[in-house]
Design a protein around this motif. Structure first.
Motif, PDB file in Angstrom:
ATOM      1  N   ALA A 106     -72.685 -25.683 -17.414  1.00 23.08           N
ATOM      2  CA  ALA A 106     -71.655 -25.850 -16.300  1.00 23.08           C
ATOM      3  C   ALA A 106     -70.342 -25.345 -16.542  1.00 23.08           C
ATOM      4  O   ALA A 106     -69.759 -24.655 -15.922  1.00 23.08           O
ATOM      5  N   ASN A 131     -77.369 -28.361  -8.622  1.00 19.88           N
ATOM      6  CA  ASN A 131     -77.766 -26.865  -8.367  1.00 19.88           C
ATOM      7  C   ASN A 131     -78.005 -26.494  -9.863  1.00 19.88           C
ATOM      8  O   ASN A 131     -77.425 -25.682 -10.376  1.00 19.88           O
ATOM      9  N   ASN A 132     -78.777 -27.485 -10.444  1.00 15.16           N
ATOM     10  CA  ASN A 132     -79.297 -27.228 -12.103  1.00 15.16           C
ATOM     11  C   ASN A 132     -80.127 -25.969 -11.895  1.00 15.16           C
ATOM     12  O   ASN A 132     -81.592 -26.214 -12.293  1.00 15.16           O
ATOM     13  N   ALA A 169     -70.238 -21.660 -16.179  1.00 17.50           N
ATOM     14  CA  ALA A 169     -70.521 -21.371 -14.620  1.00 17.50           C
ATOM     15  C   ALA A 169     -68.780 -21.408 -14.312  1.00 17.50           C
ATOM     16  O   ALA A 169     -68.524 -20.990 -13.372  1.00 17.50           O
ATOM     17  N   GLU A 194     -66.372 -27.894 -16.158  1.00 13.64           N
ATOM     18  CA  GLU A 194     -66.603 -26.643 -15.207  1.00 13.64           C
ATOM     19  C   GLU A 194     -65.623 -26.420 -14.356  1.00 13.64           C
ATOM     20  O   GLU A 194     -65.262 -25.313 -13.695  1.00 13.64           O
ATOM     21  N   HIS A 246     -73.147 -27.524 -11.767  1.00  9.67           N
ATOM     22  CA  HIS A 246     -73.991 -27.320 -12.639  1.00  9.67           C
ATOM     23  C   HIS A 246     -74.401 -28.296 -13.928  1.00  9.67           C
ATOM     24  O   HIS A 246     -75.015 -28.289 -14.594  1.00  9.67           O
ATOM     25  N   SER A 270     -76.574 -29.169 -20.735  1.00 10.81           N
ATOM     26  CA  SER A 270     -75.817 -29.389 -19.382  1.00 10.81           C
ATOM     27  C   SER A 270     -74.818 -29.291 -19.212  1.00 10.81           C
ATOM     28  O   SER A 270     -73.932 -28.513 -18.234  1.00 10.81           O
ATOM     29  N   TRP A 295     -72.860 -15.709 -16.541  1.00 11.39           N
ATOM     30  CA  TRP A 295     -72.618 -16.071 -15.131  1.00 11.39           C
ATOM     31  C   TRP A 295     -72.242 -14.898 -14.305  1.00 11.39           C
ATOM     32  O   TRP A 295     -71.149 -14.204 -14.763  1.00 11.39           O
TER      33      TRP A 295
END
Ligand code: URP
Ligand code: ZN
Ligand code: ZN
Ligand code: ZN
Length: 508
Positions: A105, A2-3, A108, A366, A433, A101, A461
């Motif tokens: 994550a 779900n990037n 989030a 994450e 993520h 990345s 977020w």
């Protein structure tokens, strides 16, 4: 995956990464329970331009200011992950999650800062530092650096001083494992400990006996055990206990504080407990995987499944994790990291037929805040204030950036999460993520959900949506001589004054 965040094109659907002009630099968080490590109270938090300006009940603001209702929820400092490996070259691969990345994550999941390990280039600290400055350019969250020491000579010693005095690094890690690559011997460790002490930098160790691990690996291969379970069998807890004890004793001999990363076994934890009881300044860091997982997965008949869980020290038999949780709950261990170090399925497959070639590492950046909440707070093992301490405050104190980080106080950075204890989370590689394609916590459900993350004063977020900006993350310089060094000189003075006068002997 779900990037949904900005990479080449961004979450706002256009190219480039614009900040929507509607993003407010002034935010009021209303009616929540504000939790710090020392205290919690119902209060509002008002932030302006990335800084907390007020924490008190019933703050009134004008209509133009964004208000977030936190009634019935917990308002806490964003998590700080003391142990990550983003874009690290390791075991013939490079970790798949990079500074963008991995950080996206983490945001989030309610973590707003991490400290990553700079790996020297051919032993050169400055070359390693430059390489990591480059890797971290697209950071969307604040970060700091530890640095590994893999060789020893005069240049390394001088560069350590430069790192501390000019580059904002106040910790150095020594790998007692990974023979043939990162591993250092006792002589180097001792030189390193002395240098760390003189600079007020914290020495960190990966504590496994690398020579014995090498022997254990040969033993497994000779027995024909080449699958992922061979990894765990080749490096049992006794080797972690031995290296932990050795590092602790050498740190005691040098009289400098020690930080043991990824404590994975009762054996290592007991050594830390013993040292702390004797008054030694030793910090123990369990990681989420060690607290929650057990080794049964390594015996799964599917190589690909089992290989996901390969990390070092290995995930142990059930029982170690619960003991580590209890140690964390009672202050024997002080803070929680992740050792986030992700390789995707293709990379993990390098070790088909030989567990020694499976790149070591699991995810966690994450999930850490959720899993620690669920396992430690929702289960009743620790208080909400202790949750803040072990996920954020203690890390900020150890690495000397408190109370700018790790607290919701006037003047602190506006790195804030809002957690709803009545909501729930579920973990899956389909919704995480990261860039990596698997998740060692696949299917894990639990109580508590981070509904809002504010990083550097911006909502990144909210409503399950990430709004991150490459380059928005700041490098956080960490000054030397944290509280762990207070009084060390007095113990030294006591030591020297206790030495009895040398015997004067005639040469006849
Ligand atoms: O397996 C692990 N832990 N990978 C990362 C490197 C380290 O030892 O921390
Ligand atoms: Zn390690
Ligand atoms: Zn498979
Ligand atoms: Zn690590």
């Amino acid at each position: 995956n779900n990037n949904q965040f900005c990479d080449a094109t961004n979450i706002y659907g256009d190219s480039g990464c614009n900040v929507p002009s509607s993003v407010s630099s002034k935010i009021l968080i209303k009616g929540g329970t504000v939790v710090n490590a020392h205290h919690k109270e119902v209060a509002d938090v008002y932030i302006e331009d990335g800084t907390i300006v007020a924490v008190q009940p019933n703050i009134k603001v004008g209509d133009d200011i964004k208000v977030i209702d936190a009634t019935g929820k917990l308002v806490m400092p964003g998590g700080i992950d003391p142990h990550t490996h983003l874009a690290m070259e390791f075991m013939g691969s490079e970790t798949i999650d990079d500074f963008f990345s991995g950080q996206a994550a983490a945001l989030a999941g309610g973590t707003t800062m991490h400290i990553d390990f700079v790996i020297p280039v051919n032993g050169s600290l400055s070359a390693g530092y430059e390489a990591y400055v480059e890797k971290a350019k697209r950071s969307c969250m604040d970060y700091g650096f530890h640095m590994a020491i893999t060789k020893w000579n005069e240049t390394v010693s001088e560069e350590m001083e430069i790192m501390v005095k000019e580059k904002g690094i106040n910790s150095f890690k020594f790998f007692l494992a990974y023979k043939g690559s990162f591993m250092v011997n006792d002589e180097l460790l001792m030189e390193g400990l002395k240098k760390c002490k003189s600079l007020g930098a914290l020495a960190m160790v990966h504590a496994e006996n690398g020579d014995a691990v090498f022997e254990g690996q040969k033993r497994m291969i000779e027995l024909g055990i080449t699958g992922p379970e061979g990894h765990a069998l080749s490096r049992p807890p006794v080797l972690e206990g031995e290296a932990t004890a050795r590092a602790i004793r050498l740190a005691s001999f040098v009289n400098t504080p020690l930080y043991v990363v990824h404590v994975m076994s009762i054996d290592a934890m007991e050594e830390i407990a013993r040292a702390r009881k004797s008054g030694q300044r030793v910090v123990g860091e369990p990681v989420v995987s060690g607290l929650l997982l057990n080794d049964s997965v390594l015996w799964d008949p599917d190589f690909h499944f089992a290989a996901r869980y390969i990390m070092s020290p290995p995930i142990r038999e059930a029982g170690h994790g619960t003991a580590l949780q209890a140690a964390l709950a009672t202050g024997i261990l002080q803070l929680v990291g992740t050792d986030h170090c992700t390789f995707n399925s293709t990379q993990k497959a390098l070790g088909i037929g030989d567990f020694r070639k499976i790149p070591n590492g699991v995810n966690g950046m994450e999930e850490r805040m959720h899993l620690v909440w669920d396992t430690m707070v929702a289960s009743g093992q620790i208080s909400v204030t202790d949750y803040v301490r072990i996920t954020s405050t203690e890390c900020a104190r150890i690495f000397n950036i408190y109370p700018r980080k790790g607290a919701l106080l006037v003047g602190s950075d506006a790195d804030i999460i809002i957690l709803n204890p009545n909501s729930s989370f579920e973990i899956s590689s389909k919704s995480h993520h990261y860039r990596t394609d698997t998740n060692v916590y696949e299917g894990w459900r639990g109580k508590g959900k981070v509904e809002v993350t504010i990083a550097g004063g911006r909502v990144v977020w909210e409503n399950d949506e990430l709004k991150v900006i490459p380059g928005a993350g700041k490098y956080i310089e960490m000054p030397p001589f944290s509280y762990l060094f207070d009084g060390i000189d007095k113990a030294d003075a006591k030591y020297f004054s206790s030495l009895r006068a040398p015997v004067k002997r005639s040469m006849t």
